[in-house]
Structures are given as C-alpha cells and as structure tokens.
Motif scaffolding. Structure first.
Motif, PDB file in Angstrom:
ATOM      1  N   ARG A 381       0.819  -1.212   0.000  1.00 11.49           N
ATOM      2  CA  ARG A 381       0.000   0.000   0.000  1.00 11.49           C
ATOM      3  C   ARG A 381       0.858   1.270   0.000  1.00 11.49           C
ATOM      4  O   ARG A 381       0.408   2.326   0.421  1.00 11.49           O
ATOM      5  N   GLU A 384      -0.514   4.513  -1.285  1.00 15.49           N
ATOM      6  CA  GLU A 384      -1.661   5.083  -0.589  1.00 15.49           C
ATOM      7  C   GLU A 384      -1.170   5.918   0.592  1.00 15.49           C
ATOM      8  O   GLU A 384      -0.195   5.572   1.243  1.00 15.49           O
ATOM      9  N   ARG A 440      -8.135  -3.557  -4.936  1.00 12.37           N
ATOM     10  CA  ARG A 440      -8.054  -2.269  -5.640  1.00 12.37           C
ATOM     11  C   ARG A 440      -9.001  -2.213  -6.831  1.00 12.37           C
ATOM     12  O   ARG A 440      -9.442  -1.146  -7.239  1.00 12.37           O
TER      13      ARG A 440
END
Length: 779
Positions: A381, A384, A440
């Motif tokens: 991640r 993000e 995702r």
C-alpha cells in the motif's frame, strides 16, 4: 486411524484453469459417526454463485453409498478463509473431527458464524482454516507416536507443510539448533535477524500450545540425542537446495543409521512447498517453455490452530543473543587461523574501499516496528497515504531504496533476509499481492496483471526465485546423470551454481567471462584435479544458470561475490583464474583483498592499462533510464541473433569448440528472467579503474596468458603495456582466440600446471583449510 484422501477417494475430475487464488482444490474430510468413519472427496467441480464472489465445490460423502449426502465448500474473500457446510446431513453425523487436505491434516476452529460445518448434536460450527491446492501427501508417521519438527531456514508456521502434517502424531518436539559451522559465514546483522526470527517462532508455537526447543551445537549430535531422549522415530525437515545445508541433512541421515549406542530406526523425512502446481514432469531449460506450461500458482496454507502435545525434555534451552552466537562460532573455529582473517575482509564493501562513501545500508527490516505481515501490507500500500507511524517507517525505507536502486528494488531490500530465513513464504507474498490487487479493482483480478509497482516487484521476485529454484534442482539432477557434480551456494539470497573437483592439493578458483558460466572450463577442471589440485569453478550472479535478481550489476558486486566464495566455500587463500571480464574481476579481488589470493592467472583479461593509475576516482553507476533500457533490449536481440558468428570469431584456431551446446546454453541464459537487468547495467557503468591499478597493489605473482589471435585485443600491444606498467606480471602468448582455455585446453592446462607448481614451491607450511561438517566434539 481415520482414512486419508488417498485411501478412500477416487481420482477427481479435472477442471479448467482458474485464477491463481481460485484454483480448484482437493479436500479429504473425515467425520466420526455412530457406527462408521466417513471420508469426503471433492470432485473439483467449481461453480460461481451469482453476485456473491464465492466459489462453490459440490461433493459427496464416501462410505455407505445409500447415505451419501451433499457437501459444499466455499471461500470467504472478506476474511481470506474457507468455510464448508453440510447441505443434507444425517443426525448420526457427529462433529467434524479431522480435516485432511490431500492427506495433510488441517486443524479446525470454532466460530460463531453460521458458515461452517454444523453439528446438530453439538450445536456449533467449525471452519476450515487453511487453503491448499494438491499439496504433497502427508509425511508418513510409520505408526510413530513422537516426531521431531526440525526448523532450519523455515522459521514460520504460516504456509508450512511440516507443521501442518504434524497432527498425525500424538506428540511433537519442535527444535531449532544454532550450528556454528553452518552459521559461520553469516554477518552480525544477519545473526541479529536470525535471533529475532527464532524468538518470534517460539512465541508463535507457544500461542498454539507448544514450544520451541533450543540447542547450540552440531545438528547430528543434538538431534540424535533428542530423538533418543523422547523416543522419536521421525525427524521432519524442509528439503534443501543449498549444498551445505543439503549435505547437513544427508550427513544427519547417515549418522542416524550408523550411530552406536544411540537411537535406532530414526528416519529423516523432508517436505517442500513449491509455488506452482505443474502437471508435466520435469522443468524445461528455457523459461519461455516453462511459461507455456501455464502452471497454476498454489495459495498458501494457514497456520494450524493447534499442535500435538509437546514432549517434555530435561532442558528446553534458551535463545542466545547475536553476540553470544558470534562468540560461539568464533570459539568453534578458533583452531582455524584463516577463518578470522578471512572473515574480517567481509566487513567493508568494495565500494567503501575505493571511495569515501559510507557503507551500503543494511537489508534488515525495521526492527520492532511491525510484524512481517504488517510490513508486507504496508509495502503493498506504499502508493496510498497513511497516518500510521510504523507504516511511515516502511514508506521511508521504500523511498530510500527506490531512489538508490532500480525500480522495485525496495522489495529485495525489505524482504530479502525474511525470505532467506523463511519467516515468510513466497506463496504468501504472491497471494497477498494478488488479493491486494483484487481489492483495488473492486474484487476482480485485472486481466492486465498487477497495477502497482510494489505488487509487480513482489510477484516478479517470487516467480523469478521459484524458477531458479526449479532450474537448480533440475540442473543438479541432470548433472548427476552426466557425472557432473553441480552444487548450489546461496549468496545474499540468490542461488549461485558451482562445482568442485579434487580432494587434495592447493585450491584453484576458475572464473568465466561475459555471457559464460562455470561449464566453460569443461576441459580444464578435471585435468587440474587429476594433477593434485582442488578446483572450484563458479557461475557469477547474473550469468548462466545462476540467479539473475533485479540489482545494479557492477564489477564490484562480482568481485564481492568471488571474495565471499573464497571465504565461505573455499575457506582458504586460492589461486584465481579469470577469462576476459572474469580476469578483471579476480584482479579487483587481488587488489582489494590480497590476503585471500595466492596468485593470479589471467586469460585474455579485460581491463584497460593506463600509465597514470594513481589519479583514479571511483564513480557510482548511472541511474537506469528509458534510453539504457531500450539500448539493452536492442543489444540482447543482436547478441541472440549473432551469437554463433561471434563465437566463431572468438575461436579462430579451433572453431569446432564453439559447438551447439555452448551456443544453446548462452541463448538459454539470455531468456532467463532478469537477464535484461545484467545487460542494462553495463550501459549504466561509469569509467572503471584500470586493471594495473589493482595488480600493482597485489604483492603476489601474476601470470597473463594472451591469445595472439584475440579479435577483442591486440596481443602485441597488450604485452608491451603489461611489461611497462605491471612489474609483477609474467606474460606468455599462445596461438588462440579470446577463450584459449576452451579452444586449446591441453596447451593451457600445461601452462597453468607449471605455474601452480611454482606457486606451491613458495607456499610451504600453508595453513589448513576449514574443517568439513563434523561434530563439535571431534572438531
């Protein structure tokens, strides 16, 4: 004993290939009834339920045909678990007590969820807490009540077939042994990682009602003593590909057979956890052919919910610190004066010796910040935003590694040591990357592959590592059939191929040139060994059948590999022989670490000879760009199309030696995953140091053999430069091309043998090498 899948089930029907995380499964589940033992076999007929995202498997109970009932199994994508339920059950069927996945026992857990195996009498549900696709059959217990689970480089419970198979035993003894010989080449930071991993494994075992027994010493003596103490008949261990660890397991098996006044009838049973499920037998030599097989990727096994009772022993042992382990290793090898001297040479990198730059950052994962699974989640991640402090540490490490190295190189930096120690499996990494990409994309797998560079790097690393593991195993097997003893050495997490011949005499290490491999010395190894020398030949990282990871390939990286090979494998100073770029590499080793080099033999060595070598400064390689990538791709295509013509130019005297085998092996290696990184790295290198800069810092003797018909260099000019700027070099010309050792091997072997005999006469009283694997007491 309840029947296993293979005892009570028919062959399941085949189904079309599914996505990696949805491959069809074969389960065997045994039920305890009032009067019968029931066994279940899945017929592998998946059906997708509309609007649910669940994968259903229809099946039947086996046993009394008149009472067959429907059974259903599905995957809960939200919780990454598998649940099952009886559609039409009989009241006589009791609680599901045993679950076998293709013969491997898997524990059940109670759950309040309505999804599960429901028992009307017990009023509770159980959920299958594991995932597997056609795993190998359970390790045979041979009706033994006690087993020893030996952990080596598999320091985990997740996706661990050895721990999943232990439920067949009434009692279990998990063991880890700090063997000083097998750990002698490990750095201090790696020992720190090891100690932390062992401590985490111990806590994990205590969490399932067991414990980890700690021992320090020789594995043969310690395991034999434990087997005798607890009356075990089975030692369960992961199969090894690394030569030293493989020899340790084989040595243990022989020791248990021949030991006097010790345990009898004790056997070692090994297990493997392959990434792929391949129906075809054997591994093709070409990676493209392997890809055409379209092998399904197996999802991981979950952590067993419980373990068999722990066998009580007199002393459970305690985990030492990294400093205590290092001191223990030093005391074990105190009689070997070379070990300490050679080991100290590994403390500084070649880059640090040639410049004022700081040391390369350690590969150690952020200590104490987050678990390995948490680190993996944070890594995937990375793109993000996050407000978690522990994740920010991981993000900083990823950013640093991505800036310094190739795109995606942060994965190796973060997880290289964890994969080496086995604290996380490749299958788990691939599965989590796949699940993250599905999340995702709204629960669907993208037909275009992974979308984030972190998931791409993780998946590529796992797939590439598995390919080289399969290739190494098949190469070893094929080599044994041909009488060629191929060995595997794990260097910084990558598999390096090498061979060794000869039992006595001074050591000689052969290093190949660009695009070649250790087999290029096919007519030299045995000839030198027959004359009384111990000969090693290795394939450098990025070439031949050795692994080709995505790292910056430089002359210093290869030099450090040769240095570590001498320290960890050879165990004493050696004469180094190098052809072409291999000659330049061994010259770097001699110039930076002259203590480990007896003499040098250069065969048409690469490397410029400059009159003013004192003004040299080290320049780091350039960053990869789109231009370097395009140039490397074009160069690979050109080399593949013209390798036959080029080799004939390199073999002007004996062109028949540029045979089909040599051409096919060079072409084969160029298609391996990661081969493009090696080529691209050459276009990123800055101006290297001249070879005379290193040779003049080596106080030993250097023998330069030059093919007079080498198309890549002028033999007459080369001789004049060596004589003018390298006073310790003895030069001799030979009627040959760029690879004289392969083109005219008989002539070159005579030259090398004469040189080695002269060196031997100057090395009276040489220090003995490292001891072979043996007991601490006899050492």
């Amino acid at each position: 004993m309840l029947p296993t899948l293979t005892q009570a089930a028919a062959t399941p029907r085949t189904t079309p290939a599914l996505s990696p995380s949805e491959s069809h499964f074969g389960y065997g589940i045994s039920f305890r009834g009032l009067s019968h033992n029931w066994c279940y076999q899945c017929y592998d007929s998946p059906q997708r339920a509309s609007n649910t995202g669940l994968l259903f498997h229809s099946a039947h109970f086996l046993g009394d045909k008149a009472s067959c009932k429907q059974f259903c199994l599905w995957r809960d994508s939200k919780f990454n678990t598998w649940a099952s339920t009886v559609v039409n059950y009989r009241q006589t069927i009791d609680l599901c007590t045993q679950v076998f996945i293709n013969g491997v026992h898997v524990a059940l857990s109670d759950t309040s969820s309505t999804r599960g195996i429901y028992s009307k009498r017990k009023r509770r549900c159980c959920r299958v807490m594991a995932v597997s696709t056609n795993e190998p059959a359970a390790l045979s217990s041979e009706k033994s009540n006690v087993a020893i689970l030996w952990f080596k480089k598999d320091l985990r419970l997740d996706d661990h077939l050895g721990s999943s198979s232990c439920a067949a035993y009434q009692a279990l003894l998990p063991v880890y042994i700090f063997d000083p010989y097998l750990l002698r080449g490990w750095s201090y930071s790696m020992l720190e990682n090891l100690v932390e991993a062992v401590a985490e494994l111990k806590l994990a075992l205590q969490g399932v009602g067991s414990d980890l027994i700690i021992r320090c010493g020789n594995i043969k003596a310690e395991l034999a003593a434990l087997a005798e103490e607890v009356h075990a008949r089975i030692i369960i261990a992961e199969a090894e590909i690394d030569y030293e660890w493989q020899e340790a397991v084989s040595s243990l098996q022989e020791y248990l057979k021949d030991v006097e006044n010790g345990p009898s009838n004790v056997s070692v049973q090994t297990w493997t956890m392959p990434l792929y499920e391949c129906k075809e037998k054997g591994t093709p030599a070409y990676y493209k052919e392997f890809q055409k097989m379209q092998c399904r990727i197996k999802p991981p096994l979950a952590v067993p919910m419980s373990f068999p009772p722990l066998v009580e022993v007199a002393d459970r042992g305690c985990i030492p610190s990294a400093s205590e382990v290092e001191i223990y290793i030093q005391s074990f090898l105190e009689n070997n004066i070379w070990h300490r001297k050679l080991k100290d040479l590994q403390s500084a990198s070649a880059e640090a010796l040639l410049s004022t730059m700081s040391e390369i950052p350690s590969d150690k994962v952020v200590p104490g910040a987050i678990s390995i699974m948490g680190t993996l989640e944070a890594y995937l991640r990375f793109l993000e935003p996050t407000w978690r402090k522990d994740w920010k540490q991981i993000y900083e490490r990823v950013s640093e590694a991505e800036y310094e190295g190739p795109r995606g190189g942060s994965f190796r930096r973060l997880f290289g040591n964890s994969l080496t120690l086995g604290t996380i499996s490749g299958r788990r990494i691939y599965y989590e990357a796949f699940e993250y990409e599905k999340a995702r994309n709204g629960g669907w797998a993208s037909p275009f592959g992974f979308g984030t560079f972190t998931a791409i790097a993780a998946a590529k690393y796992v797939e590439s590592s598995e390919w080289y593991r399969l290739l190494a195993a098949s190469t070893k097997e094929d080599g044994e059939k041909r009488g060629s003893h191929v060995r595997i050495w794990s260097w910084r997490g990558s598999l390096i191929h090498y061979t060794m011949s000869g039992e006595h005499g001074s050591p000689v290490v052969l290093v190949h040139g660009f695009g070649a491999f250790w087999e290029h010395y096919r007519d030299n190894i045995q000839n030198l060994a027959k004359e009384g020398y111990r000969v090693w030949a290795l394939t450098l990282i990025g070439f031949g059948r050795s692994e080709k990871p995505d790292v910056p390939y430089t002359e210093l990286l290869w030099a450090e590999l040769i240095r570590d090979f001498i320290v960890e494998v050879v165990g004493e100073p050696a004469t180094l022989v190098g052809n072409s770029i291999g000659g330049y590499m061994v010259s770097i080793v001699a110039g930076l670490w002259p203590q480990i080099v007896l003499s040098l033999i250069l065969l048409n060595s690469a490397g410029a000879i400059l009159p003013h070598d004192s003004t040299c400064t080290y320049l780091k390689p350039k960053q990869r760009t789109a231009i370097t990538w395009a140039t490397s791709q074009f160069s690979l295509l050109y080399l593949r199309s013209s390798v036959s013509q080029l080799l004939k130019k390199y073999y002007p005297v004996n062109p028949s030696k540029a045979d089909k085998w040599l051409i096919s092996e060079i072409l084969r290696a160029s298609h391996d995953p990661g081969a493009e990184y090696v080529m691209e790295s050459f276009f990123c290198l800055k101006k290297p140091f001249p070879i005379n800069w290193f040779l003049n810092r080596f106080q030993g003797k250097v023998f330069a053999i030059q093919g007079s018909r080498d198309p890549l260099s002028n033999g007459t000019e080369r001789k004049q430069l060596f004589e003018s700027y390298c006073p310790n070099v003895v030069f001799q010309s030979v009627n040959a091309g760029h690879c004289p050792h392969d083109e005219v091997p008989d002539e070159i072997n005579k030259m090398i043998l004469k040189w080695l005999q002269q060196i031997d006469s100057q090395q009276a009283g040489r220090t003995p090498p490292l001891q072979p694997v043996q007991s601490v007491q006899s050492a």
